[in-house]
Design a protein around this motif. Structure first.
Motif, PDB file in Angstrom:
ATOM      1  N   VAL A 187     -26.005  -0.605   9.709  1.00  0.00           N
ATOM      2  CA  VAL A 187     -25.644   0.579   8.934  1.00  0.00           C
ATOM      3  C   VAL A 187     -26.440   1.743   9.510  1.00  0.00           C
ATOM      4  N   TYR A 188     -25.763   2.829   9.782  1.00  0.00           N
ATOM      5  CA  TYR A 188     -26.404   3.961  10.451  1.00  0.00           C
ATOM      6  C   TYR A 188     -26.736   5.081   9.471  1.00  0.00           C
TER       7      TYR A 188
ATOM      8  N   VAL B  56     -13.680  -5.960 -17.302  1.00  0.00           N
ATOM      9  CA  VAL B  56     -12.594  -6.945 -17.247  1.00  0.00           C
ATOM     10  C   VAL B  56     -13.098  -8.365 -17.020  1.00  0.00           C
ATOM     11  N   ASP B  57     -14.424  -8.559 -17.071  1.00  0.00           N
ATOM     12  CA  ASP B  57     -15.048  -9.867 -16.908  1.00  0.00           C
ATOM     13  C   ASP B  57     -14.621 -10.533 -15.599  1.00  0.00           C
ATOM     14  N   ALA B  58     -14.846  -9.821 -14.489  1.00  0.00           N
ATOM     15  CA  ALA B  58     -14.417 -10.298 -13.177  1.00  0.00           C
ATOM     16  C   ALA B  58     -15.595 -10.529 -12.246  1.00  0.00           C
ATOM     17  N   PHE B  59     -15.348 -11.346 -11.234  1.00  0.00           N
ATOM     18  CA  PHE B  59     -16.303 -11.512 -10.144  1.00  0.00           C
ATOM     19  C   PHE B  59     -16.030 -10.440  -9.101  1.00  0.00           C
ATOM     20  N   VAL B  60     -17.035 -10.127  -8.317  1.00  0.00           N
ATOM     21  CA  VAL B  60     -16.876  -9.212  -7.190  1.00  0.00           C
ATOM     22  C   VAL B  60     -17.276  -9.988  -5.940  1.00  0.00           C
ATOM     23  N   ILE B  61     -16.355 -10.069  -4.991  1.00  0.00           N
ATOM     24  CA  ILE B  61     -16.627 -10.759  -3.734  1.00  0.00           C
ATOM     25  C   ILE B  61     -16.985  -9.693  -2.711  1.00  0.00           C
ATOM     26  N   THR B  62     -18.178  -9.792  -2.157  1.00  0.00           N
ATOM     27  CA  THR B  62     -18.629  -8.771  -1.215  1.00  0.00           C
ATOM     28  C   THR B  62     -18.696  -9.316   0.206  1.00  0.00           C
ATOM     29  N   ASP B  63     -18.401  -8.450   1.149  1.00  0.00           N
ATOM     30  CA  ASP B  63     -18.485  -8.774   2.569  1.00  0.00           C
ATOM     31  C   ASP B  63     -19.749  -8.124   3.101  1.00  0.00           C
ATOM     32  N   GLU B  64     -20.778  -8.926   3.316  1.00  0.00           N
ATOM     33  CA  GLU B  64     -22.082  -8.414   3.755  1.00  0.00           C
ATOM     34  C   GLU B  64     -22.324  -8.654   5.243  1.00  0.00           C
TER      35      GLU B  64
ATOM     36  N   MET C 173     -20.092  -5.595   0.782  1.00  0.00           N
ATOM     37  CA  MET C 173     -19.155  -4.606   0.365  1.00  0.00           C
ATOM     38  C   MET C 173     -19.124  -3.430   1.327  1.00  0.00           C
ATOM     39  N   GLN C 174     -20.050  -3.370   2.227  1.00  0.00           N
ATOM     40  CA  GLN C 174     -20.123  -2.209   3.092  1.00  0.00           C
ATOM     41  C   GLN C 174     -20.639  -2.575   4.463  1.00  0.00           C
ATOM     42  N   PRO C 175     -20.333  -1.931   5.492  1.00  0.00           N
ATOM     43  CA  PRO C 175     -19.179  -1.036   5.530  1.00  0.00           C
ATOM     44  C   PRO C 175     -17.894  -1.840   5.558  1.00  0.00           C
ATOM     45  N   VAL C 176     -16.834  -1.280   5.016  1.00  0.00           N
ATOM     46  CA  VAL C 176     -15.537  -1.942   5.050  1.00  0.00           C
ATOM     47  C   VAL C 176     -15.090  -1.902   6.511  1.00  0.00           C
ATOM     48  N   GLU C 177     -14.914  -3.058   7.097  1.00  0.00           N
ATOM     49  CA  GLU C 177     -14.706  -3.155   8.545  1.00  0.00           C
ATOM     50  C   GLU C 177     -13.568  -2.282   9.047  1.00  0.00           C
ATOM     51  N   SER C 178     -12.455  -2.268   8.350  1.00  0.00           N
ATOM     52  CA  SER C 178     -11.297  -1.544   8.878  1.00  0.00           C
ATOM     53  C   SER C 178     -11.498  -0.031   8.908  1.00  0.00           C
ATOM     54  N   VAL C 179     -12.350   0.499   8.051  1.00  0.00           N
ATOM     55  CA  VAL C 179     -12.559   1.949   8.034  1.00  0.00           C
ATOM     56  C   VAL C 179     -14.013   2.328   8.286  1.00  0.00           C
ATOM     57  N   GLY C 180     -14.909   1.367   8.383  1.00  0.00           N
ATOM     58  CA  GLY C 180     -16.307   1.655   8.639  1.00  0.00           C
ATOM     59  C   GLY C 180     -16.962   2.466   7.544  1.00  0.00           C
ATOM     60  N   ARG C 181     -16.600   2.236   6.318  1.00  0.00           N
ATOM     61  CA  ARG C 181     -17.092   3.017   5.196  1.00  0.00           C
ATOM     62  C   ARG C 181     -18.219   2.311   4.469  1.00  0.00           C
TER      63      ARG C 181
END
Length: 111
Positions: free
Chosen positions: A40-41, A26-34, A1-9
């Motif tokens: 991470v700085y 809402v009983d949802a899955f969360v897909i994270t980009d690890e 989930m972090q950092p979001v590549e397009s904004v580096g957040r």
């Protein structure tokens, strides 16, 4: 989930907890980009979303060896999730990479 590549957040723990609460609501899955988990700085810290209370069963974590280990041409990735979710992910992967639909097989059509 972090950092979001397009904004580096890098999301704060409080922001991740807000997302976790919404996923529960809402009983949802969360897909994270690890993919950048090891890049991470300071003063930021990486937090695995699946490590938040109750999120292990709701999280599909996507990772990569390519960026961290400088093998970008190889596109080596992986998915970590609960066993029942991985079973579904394997089927999707198989159908997307092995069992292509007929229009994708144009070179096999007769001239």
């Amino acid at each position: 989930m972090q950092p979001v590549e397009s904004v580096g957040r890098v999301f704060t723990r409080a922001e991740l907890e807000t997302i976790a609460a919404l996923a529960e609501e809402v009983d949802a899955f969360v897909i994270t980009d690890e993919v950048y988990e090891h890049i991470v700085y300071a003063p930021h810290r990486h937090t695995y979303f699946a490590a938040l209370p109750g999120m292990g069963r709701r999280t599909i974590s996507c990772g990569s060896l390519s960026k961290t280990y400088s093998i970008t041409g190889w596109r080596l990735g992986y998915v970590i999730a609960a066993p029942e979710v991985i079973a579904g992910a394997r089927k999707v992967h198989d159908f997307l990479t092995v069992a292509r639909r007929r229009p994708c097989k144009k070179p096999q059509w007769p001239a």
